[in-house]
Design an enzyme around this catalytic site. Structure first.
Site, short mmCIF file in Angstrom:
data_model
loop_
_atom_site.label_atom_id
_atom_site.label_comp_id
_atom_site.label_asym_id
_atom_site.label_seq_id
_atom_site.Cartn_x
_atom_site.Cartn_y
_atom_site.Cartn_z
N GLY A 142 40.38 42.93 42.25
CA GLY A 142 39.63 42.91 41.00
C GLY A 142 38.16 42.75 41.31
O GLY A 142 37.68 43.19 42.35
N CYS A 143 37.43 42.08 40.43
CA CYS A 143 36.00 41.86 40.64
C CYS A 143 35.78 41.16 41.98
O CYS A 143 36.39 40.12 42.24
CB CYS A 143 35.42 41.04 39.50
N PHE A 144 34.92 41.72 42.81
CA PHE A 144 34.78 41.16 44.15
C PHE A 144 34.02 39.84 44.22
O PHE A 144 34.07 39.15 45.22
CB PHE A 144 34.21 42.16 45.15
#
Length: 157
Positions: free
Chosen positions: A9-11
């Site tokens: 997902g969002c890093f």
């Protein structure tokens, strides 16, 4: 030192999460397996690159194993949802474990088989080779260290 990449997902949150694991020596965030050289964040978000927001992890296998890293990773993702984690939706948010060492592929495959018993739906997390990795813009690196109250799909409390 060994190297592995995770798409979770969002890093931003994924990087912070791996930074907290004993044995992880170094992390960075970037765009992995892109069909475009040196994509920008905007290009990745547009879907035109097919890149994954990923975290590069360098770790000391004498302190933490790849199996342990995958176990930890599966605690903060939903491996049964494709192209989404939390409120983040798009192909760049798909989950995956991306290897550099071809010997890791078999270990990851076996680990995914074991973990499947914990889920009623099929695991769709990718197990693929790292083909390319482009470092994300500087403002993305260690984002949650710089912005402790920034958005994150992973709960750290």
């Amino acid at each position: 030192m060994k190297q592995i990449y995770f798409g979770g997902g969002c890093f931003w949150g994924t990087q912070k999460y791996f930074d907290l694991i004993k044995g992880v020596q170094k992390t960075s965030v970037g765009y992995l397996n892109s069909n475009m050289k040196n994509p920008t964040y905007e290009q990745v978000c547009s879907g035109q690159t097919n890149a994954v927001e990923a975290v590069f992890v360098e770790y000391d296998e004498n302190k933490v194993s790849l199996n342990e890293l995958i176990d930890a990773f599966f605690k903060v993702i939903d491996p049964t949802i494709r192209n989404r984690q939390g409120n983040d939706i798009g192909t760049q948010y798909r989950t995956g474990v991306y290897w550099v060492d071809p010997q890791d592929e078999q270990l990851i495959t076996q680990k995914f088989r074991e973990l499947q018993a914990n889920y009623p739906k099929p695991i769709v997390t990718e197990n693929r080779a790292m083909e390319n990795y482009f470092l994300a813009e500087e403002y993305h690196q260690d984002y949650l260290k710089k912005n402790p109250h920034g958005y994150c799909h992973i709960k750290f409390d």
